[in-house]
Structure formats: structure tokens, C-alpha cells
Design a protein around this motif. Sequence first.
Motif, PDB file in Angstrom:
ATOM      1  N   ARG A 196     -58.813  17.767 -18.655  1.00  0.00           N
ATOM      2  CA  ARG A 196     -59.245  18.051 -17.279  1.00  0.00           C
ATOM      3  C   ARG A 196     -58.412  17.292 -16.256  1.00  0.00           C
ATOM      4  N   ILE A 197     -58.075  16.024 -16.532  1.00  0.00           N
ATOM      5  CA  ILE A 197     -57.296  15.276 -15.545  1.00  0.00           C
ATOM      6  C   ILE A 197     -55.884  15.834 -15.461  1.00  0.00           C
ATOM      7  N   ASP A 198     -55.346  16.317 -16.571  1.00  0.00           N
ATOM      8  CA  ASP A 198     -54.032  16.969 -16.533  1.00  0.00           C
ATOM      9  C   ASP A 198     -54.080  18.198 -15.633  1.00  0.00           C
ATOM     10  N   ALA A 199     -55.116  19.012 -15.802  1.00  0.00           N
ATOM     11  CA  ALA A 199     -55.256  20.213 -14.973  1.00  0.00           C
ATOM     12  C   ALA A 199     -55.465  19.850 -13.507  1.00  0.00           C
ATOM     13  N   THR A 200     -56.295  18.855 -13.257  1.00  0.00           N
ATOM     14  CA  THR A 200     -56.641  18.501 -11.880  1.00  0.00           C
ATOM     15  C   THR A 200     -55.454  17.902 -11.138  1.00  0.00           C
ATOM     16  N   LEU A 201     -54.676  17.067 -11.800  1.00  0.00           N
ATOM     17  CA  LEU A 201     -53.492  16.502 -11.145  1.00  0.00           C
ATOM     18  C   LEU A 201     -52.461  17.592 -10.855  1.00  0.00           C
ATOM     19  N   HIS A 202     -52.329  18.534 -11.769  1.00  0.00           N
ATOM     20  CA  HIS A 202     -51.442  19.670 -11.516  1.00  0.00           C
ATOM     21  C   HIS A 202     -51.917  20.453 -10.297  1.00  0.00           C
ATOM     22  N   TRP A 203     -53.222  20.643 -10.188  1.00  0.00           N
ATOM     23  CA  TRP A 203     -53.811  21.368  -9.054  1.00  0.00           C
ATOM     24  C   TRP A 203     -53.576  20.619  -7.745  1.00  0.00           C
ATOM     25  N   MET A 204     -53.701  19.304  -7.776  1.00  0.00           N
ATOM     26  CA  MET A 204     -53.462  18.515  -6.571  1.00  0.00           C
ATOM     27  C   MET A 204     -51.997  18.593  -6.151  1.00  0.00           C
ATOM     28  N   ARG A 205     -51.093  18.504  -7.110  1.00  0.00           N
ATOM     29  CA  ARG A 205     -49.671  18.616  -6.771  1.00  0.00           C
ATOM     30  C   ARG A 205     -49.368  19.972  -6.139  1.00  0.00           C
ATOM     31  N   GLU A 206     -50.010  21.011  -6.632  1.00  0.00           N
ATOM     32  CA  GLU A 206     -49.810  22.342  -6.055  1.00  0.00           C
ATOM     33  C   GLU A 206     -50.288  22.396  -4.602  1.00  0.00           C
ATOM     34  N   GLU A 249     -48.038  11.500  -3.781  1.00  0.00           N
ATOM     35  CA  GLU A 249     -48.095  12.719  -2.976  1.00  0.00           C
ATOM     36  C   GLU A 249     -48.345  12.420  -1.500  1.00  0.00           C
ATOM     37  N   VAL A 250     -49.247  11.502  -1.219  1.00  0.00           N
ATOM     38  CA  VAL A 250     -49.578  11.192   0.177  1.00  0.00           C
ATOM     39  C   VAL A 250     -48.387  10.558   0.889  1.00  0.00           C
ATOM     40  N   VAL A 251     -47.724   9.628   0.225  1.00  0.00           N
ATOM     41  CA  VAL A 251     -46.564   8.968   0.831  1.00  0.00           C
ATOM     42  C   VAL A 251     -45.457   9.981   1.101  1.00  0.00           C
ATOM     43  N   ALA A 252     -45.221  10.884   0.157  1.00  0.00           N
ATOM     44  CA  ALA A 252     -44.161  11.880   0.329  1.00  0.00           C
ATOM     45  C   ALA A 252     -44.509  12.894   1.413  1.00  0.00           C
ATOM     46  N   PHE A 253     -45.789  13.215   1.566  1.00  0.00           N
ATOM     47  CA  PHE A 253     -46.208  14.247   2.521  1.00  0.00           C
ATOM     48  C   PHE A 253     -46.071  13.779   3.966  1.00  0.00           C
ATOM     49  N   LYS A 254     -46.442  12.541   4.229  1.00  0.00           N
ATOM     50  CA  LYS A 254     -46.292  11.888   5.538  1.00  0.00           C
ATOM     51  C   LYS A 254     -47.288  12.356   6.600  1.00  0.00           C
ATOM     52  N   LYS A 255     -47.827  13.537   6.471  1.00  0.00           N
ATOM     53  CA  LYS A 255     -48.790  14.047   7.453  1.00  0.00           C
ATOM     54  C   LYS A 255     -50.220  13.646   7.048  1.00  0.00           C
ATOM     55  N   PRO A 256     -51.225  13.916   7.908  1.00  0.00           N
ATOM     56  CA  PRO A 256     -52.593  13.453   7.623  1.00  0.00           C
ATOM     57  C   PRO A 256     -53.178  14.022   6.334  1.00  0.00           C
ATOM     58  N   VAL A 257     -53.803  13.137   5.567  1.00  0.00           N
ATOM     59  CA  VAL A 257     -54.500  13.500   4.331  1.00  0.00           C
ATOM     60  C   VAL A 257     -55.892  12.879   4.379  1.00  0.00           C
ATOM     61  N   LEU A 258     -56.907  13.690   4.079  1.00  0.00           N
ATOM     62  CA  LEU A 258     -58.287  13.212   4.024  1.00  0.00           C
ATOM     63  C   LEU A 258     -58.826  13.427   2.618  1.00  0.00           C
ATOM     64  N   LEU A 259     -59.351  12.361   2.012  1.00  0.00           N
ATOM     65  CA  LEU A 259     -60.070  12.469   0.743  1.00  0.00           C
ATOM     66  C   LEU A 259     -61.557  12.351   1.033  1.00  0.00           C
ATOM     67  N   ILE A 260     -62.317  13.375   0.635  1.00  0.00           N
ATOM     68  CA  ILE A 260     -63.771  13.368   0.790  1.00  0.00           C
ATOM     69  C   ILE A 260     -64.386  13.186  -0.592  1.00  0.00           C
ATOM     70  N   HIS A 261     -65.241  12.178  -0.737  1.00  0.00           N
ATOM     71  CA  HIS A 261     -65.930  11.992  -2.018  1.00  0.00           C
ATOM     72  C   HIS A 261     -67.326  11.447  -1.783  1.00  0.00           C
ATOM     73  N   GLY A 262     -68.106  11.412  -2.854  1.00  0.00           N
ATOM     74  CA  GLY A 262     -69.453  10.858  -2.825  1.00  0.00           C
ATOM     75  C   GLY A 262     -69.561   9.755  -3.857  1.00  0.00           C
ATOM     76  N   ASP A 263     -70.634   9.798  -4.662  1.00  0.00           N
ATOM     77  CA  ASP A 263     -70.799   8.982  -5.864  1.00  0.00           C
ATOM     78  C   ASP A 263     -71.542   7.677  -5.635  1.00  0.00           C
ATOM     79  N   THR A 264     -71.124   6.861  -4.668  1.00  0.00           N
ATOM     80  CA  THR A 264     -71.763   5.557  -4.497  1.00  0.00           C
ATOM     81  C   THR A 264     -72.703   5.507  -3.301  1.00  0.00           C
ATOM     82  N   HIS A 265     -72.983   6.670  -2.700  1.00  0.00           N
ATOM     83  CA  HIS A 265     -74.083   6.842  -1.743  1.00  0.00           C
ATOM     84  C   HIS A 265     -73.940   5.975  -0.496  1.00  0.00           C
TER      85      HIS A 265
END
Length: 329
Positions: A196-206, A249-265
Motif C-alpha cells: 500500500r505504501i508503494d502504491a500511495t507514494l507512486h500516487w503522490m508523485r503523480e 516533492e514539496v521542496v521541488a514543487f516550490k509552490k503552496p502545498v497543504l497536508l490535511i490529516h486527522g488521527d490525534t484529534h
Amino acid sequence: MPIRKTPLFCLILLALWFAALQLGAQPSPSPLSLAVISDAPYTPQEEANFPALIEDINHDPGITLVVHIGDFKNGGTTPCSDEVFLQVRQWFDLFQRPLIYTPGDNEWTDCHRWGLGGYDPSERLSRLREIFFPSEESLGQKTIPLARQSRTPTYGKFRENARWVADGTVFSTLHIVGSNNNLGRTPADDAEHRERIDATLHWMREAFALARSEKLDGVVLIMHADPYFEKRHGEKSGFRSFLLELEREVVAFKKPVLLIHGDTHTFRVDHPLRQQNHGRRVENFTRLESFGSPRMNWVKVTIDRRGPDFFKIEPRYFTASLPDELPTP
């Protein structure tokens, strides 16, 4: 030679002037706004109030779509049964606008626990995919088309990883969950994690590749787990490879990136990503963690391409979930 101003000529000028006025009077398109909810409902009281929370979001005319970023049940007593899954799906269908959902650990990773029914986590994940990701569209009463990773034969099972583009921004869900991202409990779970992490990292790179090729202005990543930016991550960490790839990826992109997550409330907005080689903060990266039980509130995220902040983040306090003292945003 001077132009003769005939009545017809004057009428044409008048029509052009009127059309220009009408064009100038057209309102500018409303910015895209997301309603973000996470880690709820957990208790019987929260379950009773959840339809009212949905109505609270439905009544906000500025909301474009809704995202639930996982853990739609508690991880201690509420079983991982089909009955619970189908009840949540019915609640999700009450949202008038498109709903995008990404799983949390309480829905499948932790379902081996006796108090949750002693299920096989992989079997519960398969059932989640059947119930919540049945088509190439979002959930909700109004739907939008989504690109799903399952379109690629190599990653055919990963229907939950979705992507769409709107308002100059690419949005991508990433199936990364709590409980160490399902790493370290059993050999079978470890194998699931690696696939799953292999698939997800590939998806993020895309997603980043698409943003670069289409010259988009921003990237929004949506997942469940808190990856614990502040910790040192060794080989036993289920988030190490994600954090390393995210930084690149974020450093190379240079433009705004937002990560939205939950988990720790814990509602928070900060800039926790630092470069591994020298510890410098990555300035174009913002993290939003949404509320969670027992504070069943939500967060409004607006893509403001013309304002000083590309991502405008506003907590929304649901009346039935108000604590005695509100946190300072």
C-alpha cells in the motif's frame, strides 16, 4: 477619412458599450471551499448528533465539497461490522455536496481487536472498498468525477486513492493510516503495508507531476494519519518513507502545498516539515490537522488564489459539540 456616425453605427456602439458593462458586472467566480471532518462520530451521543453536523455543513452556502479524513467510528468498542459501515454510508449520503472519504485505522487496521469483533483487517479493508468506493465518482447527493488509482492495472485494488483538479489546484487522497500505518504487528500486515505504501507514494508523485505539467498553483494532500513530523523515524516507522518522499516533492514543487490529516484529534495549523540535511523549515508547506472526538467540529478550507494566503483555514464550531472553553485557533 472621417467615419460617418449613422444611426446604425451609433446603435452598434451602444450595444458594444452595454455588453462591456454587463461583462464587467459579472461576479468573479466564488473560491473553492472544503469542509473537513475527522475522527467522528465516536460515541452514541456523537452518532445522534452527526446528522445535525451534516446539516450544519449543508447550510453553509460557501462550501464546495466535503472531505471526511477517516476514523468514522471509535477504535475501542464500536464493531467493524457491515452494519456500522452501512450506517455511516447512509450518513454520508445526506451530504448535499460531493463527499470524498479516505479511510482511517479504526475502520480496518485495528479491527483485529477483540472489542471490535476480531476481524481480519485485510478483509475489512476489502469491504470498505466495496461500500465506500464503488464508482469513479465521489459520494454525496451531488457528485464529481474522480481519477482513481485503480485505473492503473498495477494498482488495481487501491480504489480509495483518488484525485481531482479544481481552482488551479490538484487534490489527492493518500491511504496512510494511524496505528503505525499497519506496520509491525504481523508479517501479513507488514506485507500489506509495503504494497500500500508503494502504491500511495507512486500516487503522490503523480499528483505533483500533474501539478507541474499543468502549471497548477497548489497541491492539497488528504490522508488520515498524523505522521509525527517532530519524531525521529527509523526503519520500524510506518511513516518514514512517506516523510522522505513528501520532503523531496514539496521542496521541488516550490509552490503552496497543504497536508490535511486527522488521527490525534487536535486542531492545529503549522509548518512542521523540515529538510533532513540541515533542518531548515520548508516554507511552502502547511499542515492542517482537523478536530476529532469529543470535539465534533469541522474546518473550512478555502483556496484563495488572489489573497495573501493561498490556503485560508477557518475552524467551525458545531453547537452540539461546544466545549466549555474554545481553543485559540
